[in-house]
Structures are given as structure tokens and as C-alpha cells.
Design an enzyme around this catalytic site. Sequence first.
Site, PDB file in Angstrom:
ATOM      1  N   GLY A 167       0.690  -1.182   0.032  1.00 56.43           N
ATOM      2  CA  GLY A 167       0.072   0.033  -0.054  1.00 56.43           C
ATOM      3  C   GLY A 167       0.981   1.223  -0.011  1.00 56.43           C
ATOM      4  O   GLY A 167       2.016   1.232  -0.502  1.00 56.43           O
ATOM      5  N   PHE A 168       0.369   2.325   0.378  1.00 60.79           N
ATOM      6  CA  PHE A 168       1.183   3.609   0.752  1.00 60.79           C
ATOM      7  C   PHE A 168       2.134   3.551   1.787  1.00 60.79           C
ATOM      8  O   PHE A 168       1.811   3.987   2.810  1.00 60.79           O
ATOM      9  CB  PHE A 168       0.159   4.670   0.858  1.00 60.79           C
ATOM     10  CG  PHE A 168      -0.290   5.365  -0.491  1.00 60.79           C
ATOM     11  CD1 PHE A 168       0.303   5.786  -1.435  1.00 60.79           C
ATOM     12  CD2 PHE A 168      -1.814   5.452  -0.615  1.00 60.79           C
ATOM     13  CE1 PHE A 168      -0.103   6.506  -2.522  1.00 60.79           C
ATOM     14  CE2 PHE A 168      -2.452   5.769  -1.594  1.00 60.79           C
ATOM     15  CZ  PHE A 168      -1.616   6.229  -2.801  1.00 60.79           C
ATOM     16  N   HIS A 169       3.217   2.754   1.559  1.00 59.59           N
ATOM     17  CA  HIS A 169       4.297   3.011   2.476  1.00 59.59           C
ATOM     18  C   HIS A 169       5.187   4.152   2.309  1.00 59.59           C
ATOM     19  O   HIS A 169       4.982   5.048   1.414  1.00 59.59           O
ATOM     20  CB  HIS A 169       4.912   1.532   2.681  1.00 59.59           C
ATOM     21  CG  HIS A 169       5.786   1.196   1.212  1.00 59.59           C
ATOM     22  ND1 HIS A 169       7.085   1.140   0.763  1.00 59.59           N
ATOM     23  CD2 HIS A 169       4.983   0.702   0.158  1.00 59.59           C
ATOM     24  CE1 HIS A 169       7.244   0.639  -0.326  1.00 59.59           C
ATOM     25  NE2 HIS A 169       5.937   0.340  -0.627  1.00 59.59           N
ATOM     26  N   ALA A 170       6.592   4.037   2.980  1.00 52.13           N
ATOM     27  CA  ALA A 170       7.041   5.427   2.736  1.00 52.13           C
ATOM     28  C   ALA A 170       7.587   5.866   1.246  1.00 52.13           C
ATOM     29  O   ALA A 170       7.340   6.940   0.920  1.00 52.13           O
ATOM     30  CB  ALA A 170       8.390   5.190   3.764  1.00 52.13           C
TER      31      ALA A 170
ATOM     32  N   THR B 185       4.702   6.919  -1.086  1.00 56.19           N
ATOM     33  CA  THR B 185       4.318   8.216  -0.523  1.00 56.19           C
ATOM     34  C   THR B 185       5.078   9.310  -0.763  1.00 56.19           C
ATOM     35  O   THR B 185       4.713  10.362  -1.296  1.00 56.19           O
ATOM     36  CB  THR B 185       3.904   7.874   0.858  1.00 56.19           C
ATOM     37  OG1 THR B 185       3.335   6.687   1.195  1.00 56.19           O
ATOM     38  CG2 THR B 185       2.816   8.932   1.340  1.00 56.19           C
TER      39      THR B 185
END
Lengths: 85, 540
Positions: free
Chosen positions: A13-16, A19
Site C-alpha cells: 500500500g502507501f508505505h514510505a 508516498t
Amino acid sequence: MISFDYKLNDPMGFHARPTGQLVKEAKKFESQINLTYRGKQVNALRMMAIMGLGTIGGDMVTVTVEGKDEEAAASAIKELLEKTV
Amino acid sequence: MTILKGKGVSAGIAIGKLKYYDRKGMAERSDSPIITEAEEGRFNNAVNAAAKELKSLAGSLREDGQESAALLMEAHAEMAEDPDFSEAVILIIKEKKITAEEAVEEAGEKFVGAFASMDNPEMKVRAYDVRDVVNRLINIMSGKNSYIELDGACVLASDNLTPSETASLDKEKIQALVLSEGSSEGHTAILARSFGIPAVVGLSGELLSCCSNASVIVDGKSGEVILEPDLKTIEKYEKAVEEQKHSAEELESYRGLPDATAKGKTIKLYCNIKSPDEVSEVLKNDAHGIGLFRTEFLFLGREAAPSEEEQFNAYKKVLTEIFPGEAVIRTLDIGSDKKASYINQTWEENPALGLRGIRLCLENKELFRTQLRALYRASAFGNLLIMLPMVSGAEEVIEAKAMCEAVIRELKSEGVKVADAVPFGIMIETPAAALISDELAKIVDFFSCGTNDLTQYTLACDRTNGQLDRYYNSGHRAVLEILRITTKNAHKEGIWVGVCGEAAADTELTEALVAMGIDELSVSPGFVLPVRRKIRSLNV
């Protein structure tokens, strides 16, 4: 206003990493860019808040773009998401 | 002597002194009254310094070819500069009248708490990143470094390293890495492999932490870590290190040498890649051509097929970077074990024998046509060869070739430049294609033998079934016989033939392949020099 749905391909998903790329891209535009996930809306410049949505792969997020350069912004964001997350 | 057993994640042997890296203490408390404005100022300065530090770290990682680590450091910079985070910190300073360090720690825990309450492993990674950024800010304010300082060469031990700690390690000083946490696909393991540093993960942390300055032997292959080894053991491993060094140096001496046998027969030694980014690995390993670009990886793990433009850019990147060398780009080989959600595929009893490769492309003509358009458009930018996978008869080759010709005509009518000659070849991976290779050699420009599938189909042996390991053998006489038939038929029609399966990198098979007349071997980048050494030793 332009709005589109995007299904996350990255299992994390939206990990570092993605993002960070998203925030960097969103900064290039004047338009207000928001992400909505499960009824919660956050601004695309808010790194921690996007990570805090708790998305993982397969989740659907809605992206809304509003402002003078919304068309360019929406297509740039869409392209980036397809490449990164 | 104590032997610890962990998981080896980066091969190699190191003998040295263990240094246990303990993360520095967190925020210092202050009993004296603080001036809130001063603390706010210190915090804002720290944010700027952290962002600057991280961006410059990202820059040097990028120069080192560590793109993914560079992107992560840039993400950390965005986290440090996050306005919500700053707001939270400043509010805490004002309300609680505490130091900026304490406020950063508290705000960090608040954000970490939001992830940690979501009970899944993905969120743990996020919490880890936030803590990494928080530590960096605190270190800057307390005048400490965020990187690990090493006095001299050592075996570095820790619980786990944060991404920024790993990224800032002085590679010259690290003999090996031993961690109590971590996994084979963690960022530390990946980096260790890319720098060729032996690494072992999953060891007992308590034992490691009390053994700083102990002498230690690390075997990154077996996963063994030997604390305070006895003299005999040290001697044994010293010999292994010597051999390892010798073999690496000896291998390096093959850099720049031609791929020719002792009798002067030249072999094209090329590389297999699955992404345009890997061309740099190919060049780094001293190969000058791509023998197989598996384009399906551009299509997998996404919601829709890549556009013509996206594909064009990927192919163009490969062709320009490998230029003046040539690149064999294989058309989409999806099906069997590789599925894409946007391509309708019905359930198959035997997917390995199913609708895959060229068969699937001919059922999805628009998808195939888009790829061909992107390929021929890119052909103007280098030396392109196009190759079809999973051929079992001449009909599909003729049909695909007609589509290629139509695409070339279409592009030319649009005024798009296409290379004058784009050699058109096929994979030989079914026994059927090999047995009719006399006929196929008349209609294509080259063959490349995919020995992984060819072995599986020839020996009726599922290569994903572990119980069949003893039967699956690319060096089986039946497989070699099929390769011999293919080579003979190719040469009769004056076309070249290569091998791009794992057999190409197996130096036990090199002699047999070269002796039968194979013209090209395509291997993973790491195998270029070992295979070159073998080729040069051959008297055929």
C-alpha cells in the site's frame, strides 16, 4: 474538479517510498489534491497522514484534483501511481 | 567457541572483530525551565538540517546505483518536513513546556501509535520509518550523528539497522553484517548482497549484544556465526577466505577479454534481464548484449496493461543503454504461472501446457499489436531483435510475422521511423519446435533455446514440483540431443542459435553446448565472468 479511483497494486500500500514520491509530485502543482480512503480524506502533501490511512495492496483510493492545473496534475499523479504503488 | 546458526542472506566469509551497535539513547530530559520560542527554533532548524542531510544522502545513493534506497531517503525527507508533524511538535512544546527533543519523541510516538494499532506487518514497516526520522531529528538537535561511526574494519552486529543507518554505512569498513532481526528480502540483506558483504540474520540478540570485541567468523552462505573460534577453526576459515579472494581476483582478470575458446571460436555472451533498470548490471558485469529481455514483468502486478508509450520508453531505454550492443526482446510471455488480472484467462487444468506466450498473444491481438508497435517504434534507437515465446508450430510464427509486417507498414504510413532490419526469431522451448526446427529455420532469423521449459517438456517433469528434483536435469542426454538437432537445423539454414535458460550459466554444460555449435549464451549478469572463464578454457 477531476476525480478517479485507483486500486493499489503494491502489496504494501502507501508505505514510505511511494508516498514520498507522491508528495514530491503533488508539490509541483497548484491544484488541491486529495486522497479518500474508507471515507477519510487527506491532502496529498501530508506524508504521514497518507501513510496513516493504513492502506495495503488491493485497496481502492479515490483521488480528487481541483485547481487551475487540474488536468495536468491529475494525469501526472495517475501516471506516477501506476508506476509506483 | 560458540556456534550460532542464523539465516545466511549474503554469501561470503569474513573473519574479524565483532562490534555491537547499540542505538543511542533517546531524548534527553531537561529539568531547567525552557524557552518555548528557542525550542521551536531548534526544532525548525533540525527539520531543515535533516531534510538537507537526507537529500544529499539520496543523491550519493543514486550515484551508487541504489535507486530504491535513494527514493526511501527522499521519502524520509518528506516525513521530516511533514506540516502535520511540525504542528504536533510545536503544540507539544507550547503546552507541555518541554524540550524540542522530548516533543519530537512524543509526537513521533503519537504517529507511530496510529500505525501500530493497525495490526498487520505492513504497518510495522511504516512505524519503523517514522522512528528512523524521529531519531535523526533528535540526533541533530543533540549534536549527535545519525550514522554509525566505525573506528576500523569490523563485523557489525545489531538488532536490525534502520534504512538510513544501512544507507550511510562505510562499506569499506564492514567485513560482515550479523543481525538478530531482518529477513532475506529486507533492505539490509539486499544492500549487503549488492555490495558483496557477507550477512547473516535471525541470530540470538542477547548473545550478540554481550560479545562486542569478541573475535568472530561469519559464513554468509551457511548462516553460521562462530564466536571466539579456536585456532583450528580460524585456520580452516582463513584458508577459505584466501580461496574466496583468489577466486574473485582471478575472475576479475577476465574483465575485458573476448568470449572466445582457446581455438578461437567466438561465443556471444549476453545477459537475461527483466527490467530496463538491469541494463546497468549487464554493463557492470562486462557483457555487451541482451540475450533475453522478459517483457512480461512490465505487465505483471498492475491493473491495466502498460500503454504503447510506456512500453516504447522501456524498450528504448534498453536499446539506447546497451548500444552499440544488440538486445533480443521477447514478446509477452504471460500465462502458466504468470497471470495478469486484466487479461481474461479461463481456469486451466495444466497451465504449463496452456494458453501462454504467443498462443495467448494471438488470442489477444490488440494487446499484442500495442507491444509490436512499441517495439518497432523503439527499433530506430538501437539494435533490436524480436523473439516469440512458446512456439510449437509454424502457423503461429507465420501469423505473428504477418502482424509484425502490418505494424511496420502502419508505422511507416504514419511517418514513424523504423529500423531497416529487425531480426525476427523464436524461442525453442517445446520439443515440437525443436523437432521441426528445419522448417522453422527457413522462416525466422534466429533461435534461442529456453532450456528451463524445454527440460520440463522434454522430460515430462514439472519444474515447480520439488519431489521431481532428481529427474529434472538440463544436462539430460535427451535435452542435449534436442539442442543438437536444433543447432544442426539452424546452421543448415545459416541462422544462429542461442541458449537463454539456466543451462547457459551452468559451467558444467558449457563445453557440451559450445562443442555442439551453440553461438550465443545468455546468462544472469552475475554469471558473465565465470562463464567467460569457462569458454576461454575450452579446446573446441
